[in-house]
Design a protein around this motif. Structure first.
Motif, PDB file in Angstrom:
ATOM      1  N   TYR A 172       6.739  -4.294 -10.736  1.00  0.00           N
ATOM      2  CA  TYR A 172       5.613  -5.103 -11.220  1.00  0.00           C
ATOM      3  C   TYR A 172       4.236  -4.506 -10.937  1.00  0.00           C
ATOM      4  O   TYR A 172       3.262  -4.861 -11.613  1.00  0.00           O
ATOM      5  N   GLY A 173       4.119  -3.655  -9.944  1.00  0.00           N
ATOM      6  CA  GLY A 173       2.850  -2.974  -9.678  1.00  0.00           C
ATOM      7  C   GLY A 173       1.706  -3.888  -9.324  1.00  0.00           C
ATOM      8  O   GLY A 173       0.561  -3.641  -9.740  1.00  0.00           O
ATOM      9  N   ASP A 174       1.962  -4.952  -8.537  1.00  0.00           N
ATOM     10  CA  ASP A 174       0.896  -5.904  -8.228  1.00  0.00           C
ATOM     11  C   ASP A 174       0.841  -6.298  -6.756  1.00  0.00           C
ATOM     12  O   ASP A 174       0.251  -7.333  -6.408  1.00  0.00           O
ATOM     13  N   LEU A 175       1.439  -5.503  -5.877  1.00  0.00           N
ATOM     14  CA  LEU A 175       1.394  -5.793  -4.450  1.00  0.00           C
ATOM     15  C   LEU A 175       0.352  -4.912  -3.762  1.00  0.00           C
ATOM     16  O   LEU A 175       0.257  -3.721  -4.062  1.00  0.00           O
ATOM     17  N   ILE A 176      -0.425  -5.535  -2.868  1.00  0.00           N
ATOM     18  CA  ILE A 176      -1.344  -4.793  -2.010  1.00  0.00           C
ATOM     19  C   ILE A 176      -0.969  -5.138  -0.571  1.00  0.00           C
ATOM     20  O   ILE A 176      -1.061  -6.295  -0.161  1.00  0.00           O
ATOM     21  N   GLN A 177      -0.530  -4.135   0.179  1.00  0.00           N
ATOM     22  CA  GLN A 177      -0.036  -4.382   1.533  1.00  0.00           C
ATOM     23  C   GLN A 177      -0.717  -3.461   2.529  1.00  0.00           C
ATOM     24  O   GLN A 177      -0.848  -2.260   2.293  1.00  0.00           O
ATOM     25  N   GLN A 178      -1.142  -4.059   3.643  1.00  0.00           N
ATOM     26  CA  GLN A 178      -1.681  -3.286   4.750  1.00  0.00           C
ATOM     27  C   GLN A 178      -0.788  -3.438   5.977  1.00  0.00           C
ATOM     28  O   GLN A 178       0.019  -4.367   6.074  1.00  0.00           O
ATOM     29  N   ASN A 179      -0.969  -2.534   6.933  1.00  0.00           N
ATOM     30  CA  ASN A 179      -0.082  -2.448   8.084  1.00  0.00           C
ATOM     31  C   ASN A 179      -0.534  -3.360   9.232  1.00  0.00           C
ATOM     32  O   ASN A 179      -0.954  -2.909  10.290  1.00  0.00           O
TER      33      ASN A 179
END
Length: 399
Positions: A172-179
């Motif tokens: 889907y190409g719509d996730l933004i994830q940080q650590n």
């Protein structure tokens, strides 16, 4: 005289007994009474009579002391907002120009705060109110949907969940994830992620919306509202709209999920803020919040309160919209759908509500004098009951 004296003695005894009982009740339930009455009185006094937040305006610093945070928290000195991206889509808003800014015109950058394991909720949003293709083909609006996430807090299941997230993002190409750990006490990290990403990769967006993954957004009504704002440039700037909490006191009860100790926030009242379930800011306010996150101590882990602190520091005030529900859940009726913007608490019925709320027949309920009178009467009956906690205020019935 003798009878009168006995009657007086009996009356005094009853008063004394009643006073003792009241004092016993106050002693037993003092903490609850303090939370429900005393704290709110002090908060409203500070908010409306004193009405000063000099600790923000003078130094942009919440506290000189550091709160002793529990395991799983990230210290503010670590640089909130500087966590590395595990999943990112820098080109989501379009190709970059020579100045590094995207060329595409984006009406709404839509950020949904989601937990890593909530795949079904994200999928429901993708095919209903967060559907970019629907927004473009049916509404003529450029909307960019992104889900903001941290990493799964359970170390044992983290690898499995992360693999699933990578596959989901590939699809889907719509996730933004940080650590950072995706926990309640790191919600501020998730808020900062949204405004930092928007500043870095989608600065041209006219509006930014932050929403939970269990809310419902009536996208046609929201787009219509935003376009009305754009028709007046003065209104489309300095906008922060949602369900406003005014003069709210910090929760001091240790057993509460929202407990905030004095050494983290010693003042009796929070600045005004909108419910974090769903709110919209204009592009220039999004930039101001970004600037504030670079300056403010980020130890406040309640994200909507931290948003209010950032806004107060930058001279931005929230605006109430009667059809932003805050924490409330909508009442199901076409006369409500025709005006609604957001509703909270929809973890399982998003698809059915979307189908009902966007049915073409709904718009007919507001056409014509008789229909308007009918729907006003229905909304009054549903929203103006004094014994019922409504999604929207009684004022919404007449708006």
């Amino acid at each position: 005289m003798f009878m009168n004296f006995r009657r007086i003695r009996k009356c005094q005894f009853m008063r004394l007994l009643t006073t003792c009982l009241v004092l016993c009740m106050v002693t037993v339930y003092w903490e609850e009474l303090d939370h429900q009455v005393v704290s709110h009185v002090r908060a409203y006094t500070y908010r409306y009579l004193v009405n000063r937040y000099n600790f923000l305006n003078s130094s942009y610093s919440l506290s000189s002391s550091r709160h002793n945070r529990k395991e799983g928290y990230h210290d503010a000195d670590a640089g909130l907002g500087n966590y590395p991206y595990l999943i990112n889509h820098p080109g989501k808003c379009g190709g970059a120009g020579g100045d590094g800014r995207s060329r595409d015109d984006v009406l709404l950058l839509l950020f949904v705060k989601s937990s890593p394991e909530n795949f079904e909720r994200r999928q429901d949003i993708r095919v209903t109110w967060g559907n970019e293709s629907f927004a473009w083909s049916e509404l003529g609006a450029s909307v960019r949907l992104l889900f903001a996430l941290g990493v799964h807090p359970d170390a044992g299941g983290r690898s499995r969940v992360q693999s699933a997230l990578l596959q989901e993002d590939q699809d889907y190409g719509d996730l933004i994830q940080q650590n950072f750990l995706d926990t309640f006490h790191n919600l501020t990290s998730k808020l900062v992620l949204q405004f930092h990403w928007g500043h870095e990769y989608c600065r041209q967006a006219r509006f930014l919306m932050s929403a939970d993954d269990d809310i419902f957004v009536h996208m046609p009504n929201l787009v219509k509202y935003l376009r009305q704002l754009l028709s007046s440039q003065s209104v489309a700037k300095d906008l922060w709209v949602g369900h406003v909490h005014r003069g709210s006191p910090p929760v001091r009860r240790k057993e509460s999920k929202y407990h905030v100790p004095h050494n983290l926030y010693p003042w009796p009242s929070y600045p005004d803020y909108t419910a974090g379930a769903g709110y919209v800011v204009s592009g220039n306010v999004a930039d101001k919040i970004y600037q504030a996150t670079l300056l403010l101590n980020s130890s406040m882990y309640i994200d909507d309160v931290f948003m209010g602190i950032c806004a107060e520091a930058m001279g931005v005030s929230p605006q109430e919209h009667v059809y932003f529900s805050g924490e409330g859940k909508t009442l199901y009726h076409p006369c409500i759908y025709v005006r609604m913007i957001t509703s909270h608490g929809h973890a399982t019925d998003v698809r059915s509500l979307w189908q009902a709320a966007t049915d073409p027949s709904v718009s007919g309920n507001s056409v014509g004098f008789i229909n308007n009178i009918y729907c006003t009467a229905v909304r009054v009956a549903m929203l103006c009951r004094p014994y019922y906690q409504n999604t929207y205020s009684c004022m919404a019935a007449f708006t």
